[in-house]
Scaffold this motif. Structure first.
Motif, PDB file in Angstrom:
ATOM      1  N   GLN A  36      23.738  29.307   8.852  1.00 51.96           N
ATOM      2  CA  GLN A  36      24.545  30.555   9.742  1.00 51.96           C
ATOM      3  C   GLN A  36      24.391  31.718   8.700  1.00 51.96           C
ATOM      4  O   GLN A  36      24.461  31.952   7.710  1.00 51.96           O
ATOM      5  N   PRO A  37      24.982  33.001   9.446  1.00 51.76           N
ATOM      6  CA  PRO A  37      25.253  34.365   8.488  1.00 51.76           C
ATOM      7  C   PRO A  37      26.157  34.176   8.272  1.00 51.76           C
ATOM      8  O   PRO A  37      26.591  33.486   7.601  1.00 51.76           O
ATOM      9  N   ILE A  38      26.205  34.824   6.418  1.00 54.57           N
ATOM     10  CA  ILE A  38      27.534  34.519   5.713  1.00 54.57           C
ATOM     11  C   ILE A  38      28.930  35.285   6.278  1.00 54.57           C
ATOM     12  O   ILE A  38      30.199  34.729   6.488  1.00 54.57           O
ATOM     13  N   SER A  39      28.517  36.564   7.485  1.00 50.40           N
ATOM     14  CA  SER A  39      29.729  36.676   7.423  1.00 50.40           C
ATOM     15  C   SER A  39      29.431  37.492   8.358  1.00 50.40           C
ATOM     16  O   SER A  39      28.267  38.667   8.813  1.00 50.40           O
ATOM     17  N   MET A  40      30.645  38.233   9.172  1.00 49.13           N
ATOM     18  CA  MET A  40      30.667  39.234  10.461  1.00 49.13           C
ATOM     19  C   MET A  40      31.795  39.222  11.222  1.00 49.13           C
ATOM     20  O   MET A  40      32.847  38.732  10.587  1.00 49.13           O
ATOM     21  N   ASP A  41      32.092  40.106  11.411  1.00 50.19           N
ATOM     22  CA  ASP A  41      33.677  41.108  11.828  1.00 50.19           C
ATOM     23  C   ASP A  41      33.414  41.364  13.450  1.00 50.19           C
ATOM     24  O   ASP A  41      32.276  41.547  13.957  1.00 50.19           O
ATOM     25  N   SER A  42      34.740  41.342  13.880  1.00 46.83           N
ATOM     26  CA  SER A  42      34.668  41.304  15.038  1.00 46.83           C
ATOM     27  C   SER A  42      35.912  42.090  15.691  1.00 46.83           C
ATOM     28  O   SER A  42      36.719  42.064  14.732  1.00 46.83           O
ATOM     29  N   TYR A  43      35.900  43.323  16.279  1.00 56.25           N
ATOM     30  CA  TYR A  43      37.505  43.602  16.928  1.00 56.25           C
ATOM     31  C   TYR A  43      38.743  42.330  17.851  1.00 56.25           C
ATOM     32  O   TYR A  43      38.090  41.820  18.634  1.00 56.25           O
ATOM     33  N   GLU A  44      39.795  42.964  17.759  1.00 54.72           N
ATOM     34  CA  GLU A  44      40.288  42.398  18.513  1.00 54.72           C
ATOM     35  C   GLU A  44      40.672  42.157  20.061  1.00 54.72           C
ATOM     36  O   GLU A  44      40.700  43.421  20.726  1.00 54.72           O
ATOM     37  N   GLY A  45      40.320  41.218  20.609  1.00 57.62           N
ATOM     38  CA  GLY A  45      40.308  41.067  22.361  1.00 57.62           C
ATOM     39  C   GLY A  45      39.104  40.854  22.288  1.00 57.62           C
ATOM     40  O   GLY A  45      38.986  40.295  23.577  1.00 57.62           O
ATOM     41  N   GLN A  46      38.528  40.914  21.672  1.00 51.99           N
ATOM     42  CA  GLN A  46      36.389  40.618  22.142  1.00 51.99           C
ATOM     43  C   GLN A  46      35.773  39.232  22.602  1.00 51.99           C
ATOM     44  O   GLN A  46      37.012  38.699  21.391  1.00 51.99           O
ATOM     45  N   GLU A  47      35.102  39.120  22.883  1.00 52.01           N
ATOM     46  CA  GLU A  47      34.562  37.795  23.214  1.00 52.01           C
ATOM     47  C   GLU A  47      33.520  37.568  22.084  1.00 52.01           C
ATOM     48  O   GLU A  47      32.879  38.491  21.433  1.00 52.01           O
ATOM     49  N   VAL A  48      33.809  36.398  20.600  1.00 55.52           N
ATOM     50  CA  VAL A  48      32.829  36.035  19.274  1.00 55.52           C
ATOM     51  C   VAL A  48      31.777  35.227  19.783  1.00 55.52           C
ATOM     52  O   VAL A  48      31.835  34.208  19.930  1.00 55.52           O
ATOM     53  N   ASN A  49      30.540  35.546  19.083  1.00 61.61           N
ATOM     54  CA  ASN A  49      29.798  34.873  19.668  1.00 61.61           C
ATOM     55  C   ASN A  49      29.012  34.297  17.935  1.00 61.61           C
ATOM     56  O   ASN A  49      28.689  34.873  17.140  1.00 61.61           O
ATOM     57  N   ILE A  50      29.392  33.236  17.381  1.00 63.88           N
ATOM     58  CA  ILE A  50      29.076  33.097  16.622  1.00 63.88           C
ATOM     59  C   ILE A  50      27.303  31.910  16.533  1.00 63.88           C
ATOM     60  O   ILE A  50      27.797  30.740  17.075  1.00 63.88           O
ATOM     61  N   THR A  51      26.569  31.671  15.376  1.00 63.58           N
ATOM     62  CA  THR A  51      25.313  31.721  15.497  1.00 63.58           C
ATOM     63  C   THR A  51      25.494  30.748  14.799  1.00 63.58           C
ATOM     64  O   THR A  51      24.876  30.801  13.819  1.00 63.58           O
ATOM     65  N   CYS A  52      24.386  29.176  15.033  1.00 61.85           N
ATOM     66  CA  CYS A  52      23.942  28.116  14.078  1.00 61.85           C
ATOM     67  C   CYS A  52      22.157  27.835  14.297  1.00 61.85           C
ATOM     68  O   CYS A  52      21.818  27.622  15.272  1.00 61.85           O
ATOM     69  N   SER A  53      21.256  28.107  13.003  1.00 56.51           N
ATOM     70  CA  SER A  53      19.863  27.834  13.362  1.00 56.51           C
ATOM     71  C   SER A  53      19.941  26.093  12.677  1.00 56.51           C
ATOM     72  O   SER A  53      20.364  26.202  11.731  1.00 56.51           O
ATOM     73  N   HIS A  54      20.182  25.493  13.599  1.00 57.12           N
ATOM     74  CA  HIS A  54      19.155  24.563  13.200  1.00 57.12           C
ATOM     75  C   HIS A  54      18.271  23.607  13.760  1.00 57.12           C
ATOM     76  O   HIS A  54      17.960  22.744  14.046  1.00 57.12           O
ATOM     77  N   ASN A  55      16.666  24.128  13.182  1.00 59.51           N
ATOM     78  CA  ASN A  55      15.440  24.266  13.592  1.00 59.51           C
ATOM     79  C   ASN A  55      14.934  22.109  13.280  1.00 59.51           C
ATOM     80  O   ASN A  55      14.237  21.954  13.467  1.00 59.51           O
ATOM     81  N   ASN A  56      15.349  21.741  12.653  1.00 60.26           N
ATOM     82  CA  ASN A  56      15.146  20.546  12.326  1.00 60.26           C
ATOM     83  C   ASN A  56      15.984  19.534  12.740  1.00 60.26           C
ATOM     84  O   ASN A  56      15.907  17.904  12.300  1.00 60.26           O
ATOM     85  N   ILE A  57      16.497  19.620  14.166  1.00 60.50           N
ATOM     86  CA  ILE A  57      17.309  18.581  14.267  1.00 60.50           C
ATOM     87  C   ILE A  57      16.543  17.463  14.924  1.00 60.50           C
ATOM     88  O   ILE A  57      16.419  17.569  15.500  1.00 60.50           O
ATOM     89  N   ALA A  58      17.075  16.224  14.857  1.00 63.57           N
ATOM     90  CA  ALA A  58      16.926  14.511  15.346  1.00 63.57           C
ATOM     91  C   ALA A  58      17.791  14.663  16.211  1.00 63.57           C
ATOM     92  O   ALA A  58      18.763  15.536  16.930  1.00 63.57           O
ATOM     93  N   THR A  59      16.768  13.752  17.038  1.00 61.59           N
ATOM     94  CA  THR A  59      16.834  13.200  18.543  1.00 61.59           C
ATOM     95  C   THR A  59      18.243  13.029  18.598  1.00 61.59           C
ATOM     96  O   THR A  59      19.165  13.184  19.934  1.00 61.59           O
ATOM     97  N   ASN A  60      18.489  11.604  17.101  1.00 59.63           N
ATOM     98  CA  ASN A  60      20.230  11.558  17.607  1.00 59.63           C
ATOM     99  C   ASN A  60      21.236  11.920  17.160  1.00 59.63           C
ATOM    100  O   ASN A  60      22.440  12.136  17.183  1.00 59.63           O
ATOM    101  N   ASP A  61      20.998  13.583  16.520  1.00 61.39           N
ATOM    102  CA  ASP A  61      21.933  13.797  16.523  1.00 61.39           C
ATOM    103  C   ASP A  61      22.984  15.541  17.291  1.00 61.39           C
ATOM    104  O   ASP A  61      22.175  16.105  17.823  1.00 61.39           O
ATOM    105  N   TYR A  62      24.268  14.926  16.851  1.00 54.98           N
ATOM    106  CA  TYR A  62      25.284  16.050  17.909  1.00 54.98           C
ATOM    107  C   TYR A  62      25.464  17.873  16.794  1.00 54.98           C
ATOM    108  O   TYR A  62      24.622  17.320  15.823  1.00 54.98           O
TER     109      TYR A  62
END
Lengths: 110, 115
Positions: free
Chosen positions: A6-32
């Motif tokens: 994940q990115p270490i940090s991010m800023d956003s302004y009040e009232g905006q929609e915030v999208n937080i990303t996560c990378s999990h390249n090695n996710i397994a079939t049974n993983d949630y």
């Protein structure tokens, strides 16, 4: 346990929609994919969990593409009180230990 | 209803002292977890109980760390001969079931400072 990035940090302004990303390249079939939120001086709090496509609850939406190698947590119209660390976790339902990583510090600016 | 509670909220110990940290899980929750959170880091798993049975203690950093849940409800994490590197927030969590699919409910943590 699949590793997440994940990115270490991010800023956003009040009232905006915030999208937080996560990378999990090695996710397994049974993983949630699970997201937790942590405010200062508090324990983490469950936000949302999904396996594929889109999941929505009263707090957030979780978008997972077809290859499941990443996910995006979307917080609509954030307020100052949404300032927190957001953790993305990946694991299967038979695994009872949570692996948090460092998380993403989100700061909401007035 | 009441959430997970932990006591004390803050503990200062001199190096070499023993400490005991208490966790009161949500009533009826089968699973109980302990995590350690260093400053600026995410929580790290320490140990897991299903009722009174300690099923996983692979995260305990040394044999100075000991956890128990004798009656399947309240749990105590004990640290013997505390060291400065033990300074951290110790979080307790409980859940209805035993898989990652079950939401874990966290307490506020105990902040341990070893001087």
């Amino acid at each position: 346990l699949a590793k997440t990035t994940q990115p270490i940090s991010m800023d956003s302004y009040e009232g905006q929609e915030v999208n937080i990303t996560c990378s999990h390249n090695n996710i397994a079939t049974n993983d949630y994919i699970t997201w937790y939120q942590q405010f200062p001086s508090q324990g983490p709090r469950f936000i949302i969990q999904g396996y594929k496509t889109k999941v929505t609850n009263e707090v957030a939406s979780l978008f997972i593409p077809a290859d499941r190698k990443s996910s995006t947590l979307s917080l609509p119209r954030v307020s100052l009180s949404d300032t927190a660390v957001y953790y993305c976790l990946v694991g299967d339902h038979g695994n009872n230990r949570l692996a948090f990583g460092k998380g993403n510090q989100v700061v909401v600016i007035p | 209803g009441a959430g997970v509670s932990q006591s004390p909220r803050y503990k200062v110990a001199k190096r070499g002292q023993d400490v005991a940290l208490r966790c009161d899980p949500i009533s009826g929750h089968v699973s109980l977890f302990w995590y350690q959170q260093a400053l600026g880091q995410g929580p790290e798993f320490l140990t897991y109980f299903q009722n009174e049975a300690q099923l996983d203690k692979s995260g305990l950093p040394s044999d100075r760390f000991f956890a128990e849940r004798p009656e399947g409800s309240v749990s105590t994490l004990k640290i013997q001969r505390t060291q400065q590197e033990d300074s951290a927030v110790y979080l307790c969590a409980s859940s209805w079931g035993s898989g990652q699919g079950d939401e874990q409910y966290f307490g506020p943590g105990t902040r341990l400072t070893v001087t």
